[in-house]
Design a protein around this motif. Sequence first.
Motif, PDB file in Angstrom:
ATOM      1  N   VAL A 199      63.635  38.244   8.492  1.00  0.00           N
ATOM      2  CA  VAL A 199      63.362  40.009   9.245  1.00  0.00           C
ATOM      3  C   VAL A 199      63.685  40.574   7.801  1.00  0.00           C
ATOM      4  N   ILE A 225      59.613  43.027  12.633  1.00  0.00           N
ATOM      5  CA  ILE A 225      59.246  41.779  13.432  1.00  0.00           C
ATOM      6  C   ILE A 225      58.153  41.428  13.763  1.00  0.00           C
ATOM      7  N   PHE A 247      55.834  37.635  12.504  1.00  0.00           N
ATOM      8  CA  PHE A 247      55.123  36.985  13.810  1.00  0.00           C
ATOM      9  C   PHE A 247      53.843  36.923  12.772  1.00  0.00           C
ATOM     10  N   ALA A 301      57.821  32.140  21.217  1.00  0.00           N
ATOM     11  CA  ALA A 301      57.714  33.046  20.015  1.00  0.00           C
ATOM     12  C   ALA A 301      59.064  33.444  20.389  1.00  0.00           C
ATOM     13  N   GLU A 323      62.661  35.546  18.766  1.00  0.00           N
ATOM     14  CA  GLU A 323      63.991  36.491  17.773  1.00  0.00           C
ATOM     15  C   GLU A 323      65.012  36.066  18.124  1.00  0.00           C
ATOM     16  N   VAL A 325      63.022  35.270  13.082  1.00  0.00           N
ATOM     17  CA  VAL A 325      61.827  35.122  13.850  1.00  0.00           C
ATOM     18  C   VAL A 325      61.486  33.533  13.873  1.00  0.00           C
TER      19      VAL A 325
END
Length: 137
Positions: free
Chosen positions: A90, A97, A101, A117, A119, A132
């Motif tokens: 990122v 972010i 995604f 999902a 981070e 991510v």
Amino acid sequence: METRIIEVKEFAVTGYGLQGPLEKIPGKWNFLNSKIAEKGIVADESFGVCLSMEGGIIHYIAGIKSHHAEKLTGTEEVIISAGKYIVAPVEGGIPAIPTIFNKLLELINYRMRDGYAIERYTHPENELIIEVWLPIE
């Protein structure tokens, strides 16, 4: 967008959960970071895990690997499944972010699998690096 594929072993993340609007996520990070400092915990990475999202309401955990979190209380734990993940860095900080995604979800060469999902944040030499991760088959 640069991507890579990683294979991870199952691991657990422990932290502070949120079930509410996205705008409340920074508060969970502030709380987690204050508890890490207060307890003298040293963790080289932290994770934001999206357990679910529906209608602008997210179930999210801001945490660290569970073996570092034994001193934390009032936490939630989530198991990150073993397997392949597509990973993208990122650039542009935390506000970028969601864009990353969405770009990962648009890649047609990969089939998503059940999973969360994620981070991932690392802090080498006072620099914040954000990635991510999305689970793929």
